[in-house]
Design a protein around this motif. Structure first.
Motif, PDB file in Angstrom:
ATOM      1  N   TYR A  80       0.841  -1.202   0.000  1.00 25.50           N
ATOM      2  CA  TYR A  80       0.000   0.000   0.000  1.00 25.50           C
ATOM      3  C   TYR A  80       0.865   1.237   0.000  1.00 25.50           C
ATOM      4  O   TYR A  80       2.039   1.201   0.373  1.00 25.50           O
ATOM      5  N   TYR A  81       0.258   2.343  -0.494  1.00 23.13           N
ATOM      6  CA  TYR A  81       0.978   3.619  -0.538  1.00 23.13           C
ATOM      7  C   TYR A  81       0.130   4.698   0.122  1.00 23.13           C
ATOM      8  O   TYR A  81      -1.049   4.830  -0.145  1.00 23.13           O
ATOM      9  N   ASP A  82       0.776   5.481   0.978  1.00 26.03           N
ATOM     10  CA  ASP A  82       0.054   6.408   1.849  1.00 26.03           C
ATOM     11  C   ASP A  82      -0.587   7.579   1.122  1.00 26.03           C
ATOM     12  O   ASP A  82      -1.554   8.157   1.618  1.00 26.03           O
ATOM     13  N   PHE A  83      -0.060   7.960  -0.050  1.00 24.43           N
ATOM     14  CA  PHE A  83      -0.577   9.156  -0.718  1.00 24.43           C
ATOM     15  C   PHE A  83      -1.655   8.837  -1.749  1.00 24.43           C
ATOM     16  O   PHE A  83      -1.983   9.676  -2.587  1.00 24.43           O
ATOM     17  N   ALA A  84      -2.231   7.674  -1.700  1.00 25.42           N
ATOM     18  CA  ALA A  84      -3.268   7.303  -2.662  1.00 25.42           C
ATOM     19  C   ALA A  84      -4.509   8.178  -2.478  1.00 25.42           C
ATOM     20  O   ALA A  84      -5.105   8.200  -1.397  1.00 25.42           O
ATOM     21  N   ASP A  85      -4.902   8.875  -3.537  1.00 25.67           N
ATOM     22  CA  ASP A  85      -6.085   9.739  -3.449  1.00 25.67           C
ATOM     23  C   ASP A  85      -6.985   9.635  -4.679  1.00 25.67           C
ATOM     24  O   ASP A  85      -7.940  10.395  -4.820  1.00 25.67           O
ATOM     25  N   GLY A  86      -6.697   8.696  -5.578  1.00 24.69           N
ATOM     26  CA  GLY A  86      -7.485   8.547  -6.786  1.00 24.69           C
ATOM     27  C   GLY A  86      -6.835   9.145  -8.015  1.00 24.69           C
ATOM     28  O   GLY A  86      -7.233   8.845  -9.141  1.00 24.69           O
ATOM     29  N   SER A  87      -5.845  10.029  -7.798  1.00 23.24           N
ATOM     30  CA  SER A  87      -5.106  10.582  -8.924  1.00 23.24           C
ATOM     31  C   SER A  87      -3.887   9.696  -9.188  1.00 23.24           C
ATOM     32  O   SER A  87      -3.710   8.654  -8.566  1.00 23.24           O
ATOM     33  N   GLY A  88      -3.027  10.105 -10.101  1.00 23.14           N
ATOM     34  CA  GLY A  88      -1.835   9.315 -10.397  1.00 23.14           C
ATOM     35  C   GLY A  88      -1.548   9.263 -11.875  1.00 23.14           C
ATOM     36  O   GLY A  88      -1.987  10.119 -12.648  1.00 23.14           O
ATOM     37  N   ASN A  89      -0.833   8.236 -12.279  1.00 26.31           N
ATOM     38  CA  ASN A  89      -0.377   8.121 -13.657  1.00 26.31           C
ATOM     39  C   ASN A  89      -1.510   8.032 -14.664  1.00 26.31           C
ATOM     40  O   ASN A  89      -1.345   8.336 -15.842  1.00 26.31           O
ATOM     41  N   CYS A  90      -2.692   7.596 -14.237  1.00 21.67           N
ATOM     42  CA  CYS A  90      -3.838   7.499 -15.148  1.00 21.67           C
ATOM     43  C   CYS A  90      -4.490   8.848 -15.415  1.00 21.67           C
ATOM     44  O   CYS A  90      -5.445   8.933 -16.211  1.00 21.67           O
ATOM     45  N   SER A  95     -10.294  11.227  -5.915  1.00 27.29           N
ATOM     46  CA  SER A  95     -11.646  10.745  -5.609  1.00 27.29           C
ATOM     47  C   SER A  95     -11.742  10.449  -4.118  1.00 27.29           C
ATOM     48  O   SER A  95     -11.804   9.286  -3.714  1.00 27.29           O
ATOM     49  N   PRO A  96     -11.760  11.503  -3.274  1.00 25.85           N
ATOM     50  CA  PRO A  96     -11.766  11.279  -1.822  1.00 25.85           C
ATOM     51  C   PRO A  96     -12.945  10.461  -1.331  1.00 25.85           C
ATOM     52  O   PRO A  96     -12.873   9.824  -0.277  1.00 25.85           O
ATOM     53  N   GLY A  97     -14.028  10.439  -2.082  1.00 26.78           N
ATOM     54  CA  GLY A  97     -15.188   9.643  -1.691  1.00 26.78           C
ATOM     55  C   GLY A  97     -15.109   8.199  -2.123  1.00 26.78           C
ATOM     56  O   GLY A  97     -15.965   7.391  -1.766  1.00 26.78           O
ATOM     57  N   ASP A  98     -14.098   7.852  -2.906  1.00 32.56           N
ATOM     58  CA  ASP A  98     -13.915   6.485  -3.377  1.00 32.56           C
ATOM     59  C   ASP A  98     -12.431   6.159  -3.365  1.00 32.56           C
ATOM     60  O   ASP A  98     -11.709   6.441  -4.326  1.00 32.56           O
ATOM     61  N   LEU A  99     -11.961   5.556  -2.271  1.00 36.72           N
ATOM     62  CA  LEU A  99     -10.549   5.220  -2.137  1.00 36.72           C
ATOM     63  C   LEU A  99     -10.304   3.721  -2.203  1.00 36.72           C
ATOM     64  O   LEU A  99      -9.256   3.234  -1.772  1.00 36.72           O
ATOM     65  N   MET A 100     -11.255   2.989  -2.778  1.00 38.31           N
ATOM     66  CA  MET A 100     -11.005   1.582  -3.073  1.00 38.31           C
ATOM     67  C   MET A 100     -10.292   1.526  -4.420  1.00 38.31           C
ATOM     68  O   MET A 100     -10.865   1.209  -5.466  1.00 38.31           O
ATOM     69  N   ILE A 101      -9.018   1.863  -4.386  1.00 37.05           N
ATOM     70  CA  ILE A 101      -8.233   2.087  -5.595  1.00 37.05           C
ATOM     71  C   ILE A 101      -6.882   1.401  -5.479  1.00 37.05           C
ATOM     72  O   ILE A 101      -6.460   0.975  -4.396  1.00 37.05           O
ATOM     73  N   GLY A 102      -6.217   1.303  -6.610  1.00 37.32           N
ATOM     74  CA  GLY A 102      -4.908   0.671  -6.615  1.00 37.32           C
ATOM     75  C   GLY A 102      -4.051   1.148  -7.770  1.00 37.32           C
ATOM     76  O   GLY A 102      -4.538   1.742  -8.741  1.00 37.32           O
ATOM     77  N   ALA A 103      -2.741   0.868  -7.657  1.00 34.72           N
ATOM     78  CA  ALA A 103      -1.754   1.147  -8.696  1.00 34.72           C
ATOM     79  C   ALA A 103      -1.262  -0.183  -9.256  1.00 34.72           C
ATOM     80  O   ALA A 103      -0.792  -1.034  -8.513  1.00 34.72           O
ATOM     81  N   MET A 104      -1.410  -0.353 -10.554  1.00 39.02           N
ATOM     82  CA  MET A 104      -1.062  -1.617 -11.199  1.00 39.02           C
ATOM     83  C   MET A 104       0.438  -1.708 -11.468  1.00 39.02           C
ATOM     84  O   MET A 104       1.089  -0.703 -11.766  1.00 39.02           O
ATOM     85  N   ASN A 105       0.982  -2.913 -11.349  1.00 41.24           N
ATOM     86  CA  ASN A 105       2.395  -3.124 -11.684  1.00 41.24           C
ATOM     87  C   ASN A 105       2.667  -2.686 -13.125  1.00 41.24           C
ATOM     88  O   ASN A 105       1.777  -2.664 -13.972  1.00 41.24           O
ATOM     89  N   HIS A 106       3.929  -2.359 -13.394  1.00 41.59           N
ATOM     90  CA  HIS A 106       4.307  -1.784 -14.685  1.00 41.59           C
ATOM     91  C   HIS A 106       3.898  -2.672 -15.862  1.00 41.59           C
ATOM     92  O   HIS A 106       3.370  -2.197 -16.867  1.00 41.59           O
ATOM     93  N   PRO A 148      -4.298   2.637   1.483  1.00 43.60           N
ATOM     94  CA  PRO A 148      -4.393   2.063   2.827  1.00 43.60           C
ATOM     95  C   PRO A 148      -5.797   1.563   3.153  1.00 43.60           C
ATOM     96  O   PRO A 148      -5.960   0.541   3.821  1.00 43.60           O
ATOM     97  N   GLU A 149      -6.809   2.285   2.655  1.00 42.07           N
ATOM     98  CA  GLU A 149      -8.193   1.893   2.921  1.00 42.07           C
ATOM     99  C   GLU A 149      -8.507   0.532   2.316  1.00 42.07           C
ATOM    100  O   GLU A 149      -9.183  -0.302   2.929  1.00 42.07           O
ATOM    101  N   ALA A 150      -8.029   0.294   1.113  1.00 44.07           N
ATOM    102  CA  ALA A 150      -8.266  -0.993   0.470  1.00 44.07           C
ATOM    103  C   ALA A 150      -7.443  -2.099   1.118  1.00 44.07           C
ATOM    104  O   ALA A 150      -7.950  -3.200   1.369  1.00 44.07           O
ATOM    105  N   PHE A 151      -6.170  -1.829   1.400  1.00 43.90           N
ATOM    106  CA  PHE A 151      -5.296  -2.842   2.009  1.00 43.90           C
ATOM    107  C   PHE A 151      -5.847  -3.291   3.363  1.00 43.90           C
ATOM    108  O   PHE A 151      -5.810  -4.483   3.708  1.00 43.90           O
ATOM    109  N   ALA A 152      -6.366  -2.326   4.135  1.00 49.37           N
ATOM    110  CA  ALA A 152      -6.864  -2.643   5.476  1.00 49.37           C
ATOM    111  C   ALA A 152      -8.039  -3.606   5.451  1.00 49.37           C
ATOM    112  O   ALA A 152      -8.329  -4.253   6.460  1.00 49.37           O
ATOM    113  N   LYS A 153      -8.702  -3.726   4.319  1.00 49.50           N
ATOM    114  CA  LYS A 153      -9.818  -4.663   4.226  1.00 49.50           C
ATOM    115  C   LYS A 153      -9.360  -6.096   3.978  1.00 49.50           C
ATOM    116  O   LYS A 153     -10.093  -7.045   4.245  1.00 49.50           O
TER     117      LYS A 153
END
Length: 271
Positions: A80-90, A95-106, A148-153
């Protein structure tokens, strides 16, 4: 609605505990096959759409010729990565209301082809549904870096890294697809991103002045970019998902750094 057939498939990032910064990445390998019904409702431009299958035997389709096959399964590790907020390379908005998100391997990020795809992921404690919004350049094939929200589940945060299995699945979306126009776009250099799509996007085309459809190259930051511009608009656009299902929209307005709704959504999938 008109049925349009395309036999179109494409090919397809993990450490992150917490993960380092992202960069741009490579098209979705082994996206799991789904089962398709019919649901192309929406509001916006005028739309036509339909459903077909993937190329038989491709890894994308799990070796199947239609999207009713069992999804291809992947195995790896979750961090998990602490700065996950829905933005990123995509290049999606936070999306603060939807943090069930992830970063895919290269590797599986595949030059942004995984962007916006949904993943059914099973960890030690639970099974969850996440959306891919970023790339993890240092992750091994099969790994996914979670919020972190997704990992914690699926495990205690203190575990840091846990084994997972996962497969691609349809996103639970409402309404039609949306065309998001990149800031700085204009009639001479045009960049568009597809949002709110049920299945991963394989291609985008626009209708040129001569009436022919022209394919638009996808960049690793998840925009389809026409370097010579698409003209002032409004546009006729054709969007194909990884199952070869096509949506055609007309009268799509150009709104710099804004969204234009399409008129349809890719068909829902049978369980």
């Amino acid at each position: 609605m008109t049925l349009i057939q395309h036999g179109f498939c494409i090919f397809g990032r993990g450490i992150g505990f917490p993960r380092a910064a992202w960069l741009c990445g490579a098209a979705v390998a082994a996206l799991g096959a789904l089962g398709c019904g019919t649901d192309t409702t929406g509001t916006g431009g005028n739309s036509t759409g339909g459903a077909t299958g993937c190329e038989p035997g491709t890894e994308l389709c799990g070796g199947a010729s239609d999207c009713g096959a069992d999804p291809a399964s992947h195995a790896g590790e979750a961090t998990y990565y602490d700065f996950a907020d829905g933005s990123g390379n995509c290049s999606f908005d936070p999306s603060p209301g939807d943090l069930m998100i992830g970063a895919m391997n290269h590797t599986d990020y595949a030059d942004s082809a995984a962007c916006g795809a949904c993943v059914q992921l099973k960890g030690p404690n639970a099974e969850i549904l996440i959306r891919i919004v970023d790339r993890c350049p240092e992750c091994a094939p099969g790994d996914i870096d979670l919020s972190p929200e997704a990992f914690a589940k699926i495990a205690e945060l203190s575990a840091g890294r846990v084994p997972i299995t996962w497969h691609y699945t349809a996103c639970d979306v409402d309404g039609p697809i949306r065309y998001h126009w990149k800031e700085g776009s204009n009639q001479w250099w045009t960049a568009v991103q597809i949002r709110n799509h049920r299945h991963p996007i394989a291609s985008v085309e626009y209708k040129a002045d001569d009436g022919s459809y022209r394919s638009v190259a996808r960049e690793s930051y998840n925009y389809f970019v026409e370097p010579n511009g698409m003209g002032p608009g409004p546009y006729s656009l054709r969007v194909t998902d990884v199952f070869g299902q096509v949506l055609e929209d007309t009268n799509i307005e150009f709104i710099e750094a804004g969204d234009s709704p399409g008129a349809g959504q890719f068909p829902a999938c049978a369980k």
